[in-house]
Design a protein around this motif. Structure first.
Motif, PDB file in Angstrom:
ATOM      1  N   HIS A  11      -3.697   0.685   6.288  1.00  0.00           N
ATOM      2  CA  HIS A  11      -3.316   2.090   6.186  1.00  0.00           C
ATOM      3  C   HIS A  11      -1.927   2.328   6.745  1.00  0.00           C
ATOM      4  CE1 HIS A  11      -5.288   1.893  10.213  1.00  0.00           C
ATOM      5  NE2 HIS A  11      -4.343   2.729  10.569  1.00  0.00           N
ATOM      6  N   GLU A  48      -3.572   7.750   6.839  1.00  0.00           N
ATOM      7  CA  GLU A  48      -4.285   8.434   7.903  1.00  0.00           C
ATOM      8  C   GLU A  48      -3.391   9.515   8.449  1.00  0.00           C
ATOM      9  OE1 GLU A  48      -6.521   4.897  10.034  1.00  0.00           O
ATOM     10  OE2 GLU A  48      -5.615   6.322  11.428  1.00  0.00           O
ATOM     11  N   HIS A  68       2.624   4.688  12.404  1.00  0.00           N
ATOM     12  CA  HIS A  68       2.445   3.233  12.414  1.00  0.00           C
ATOM     13  C   HIS A  68       1.939   2.744  11.053  1.00  0.00           C
ATOM     14  CE1 HIS A  68      -1.676   4.511  13.749  1.00  0.00           C
ATOM     15  NE2 HIS A  68      -2.074   3.511  12.986  1.00  0.00           N
ATOM     16  N   CYS A  91      -0.661  -0.294   9.467  1.00  0.00           N
ATOM     17  CA  CYS A  91      -1.742  -1.203   9.870  1.00  0.00           C
ATOM     18  C   CYS A  91      -1.939  -2.296   8.829  1.00  0.00           C
ATOM     19  CB  CYS A  91      -3.048  -0.428  10.045  1.00  0.00           C
ATOM     20  SG  CYS A  91      -4.434  -1.510  10.482  1.00  0.00           S
ATOM     21  N   GLU A 119       0.031  -1.876  13.802  1.00  0.00           N
ATOM     22  CA  GLU A 119      -1.364  -2.077  14.208  1.00  0.00           C
ATOM     23  C   GLU A 119      -1.887  -3.269  13.422  1.00  0.00           C
ATOM     24  OE1 GLU A 119      -3.963   1.182  13.097  1.00  0.00           O
ATOM     25  OE2 GLU A 119      -5.527   0.512  14.481  1.00  0.00           O
TER      26      GLU A 119
HETATM   27 CO    CO Z   1      -4.143   3.116  12.590  1.00  0.00          CO
END
Ligand code: CO
Length: 134
Positions: A7, A54, A79, A81, A130
């Motif tokens: 994500h 997200e 961020h 991921c 992440e």
């Molecule tokens: Co995340």
């Protein structure tokens, strides 16, 4: 080492407004806001055919995204991921490579109930990363 993009996380001061933009303007499939007090965020998941976005709004006094929003009041990408097969192997490799793992440096359970690590942006072209064990 890294696999699929799991994500992209976008921090926003108003997750309902941001989810409206994704639902109405961009025509995406969007979840209802979900408070995650143990992670200090309210999340909305935007489901895309190949990945997820997200949307994160701070929740509580110690939210991990509060400082980011102070610096970026309009919100922005927080961020990225990436999936890994083995979070402990990923941790060891990052240590070997001299990358900075945030917090305790040990995997913890992330917002999806899976073990994650966060890597400091200074080592990764200015982007907080992440790693999630898929
Ligand atoms: Co995340």
């Amino acid at each position: 080492m890294i696999g699929r993009l799991n994500h992209v996380a976008i921090a926003t001061a108003d997750v309902r407004k941001a989810s409206g933009i994704y639902r109405n303007t961009l025509g995406a499939k969007v979840s209802e806001p979900m408070p995650l007090p143990e992670h200090g965020v309210v999340t909305v998941f935007v489901e895309l055919p190949n990945t997820k976005i997200e949307l994160l709004e701070p929740l509580g006094a110690n939210s991990p995204i509060a400082r980011f929003l102070e610096k970026n009041p309009a919100g922005g990408m927080h961020h990225i991921c990436y999936e890994v097969d083995d979070i402990y192997a990923a941790r060891d490799r990052m240590k070997e490579m001299g990358a900075t793992i945030t917090g305790s440096g040990e995997p913890r359970i992330g917002a999806h109930g899976k073990p994650v690590l966060f890597l400091h942006p200074k080592d990764f072209a200015g982007t907080l990363i992440e790693l999630e064990q898929a």
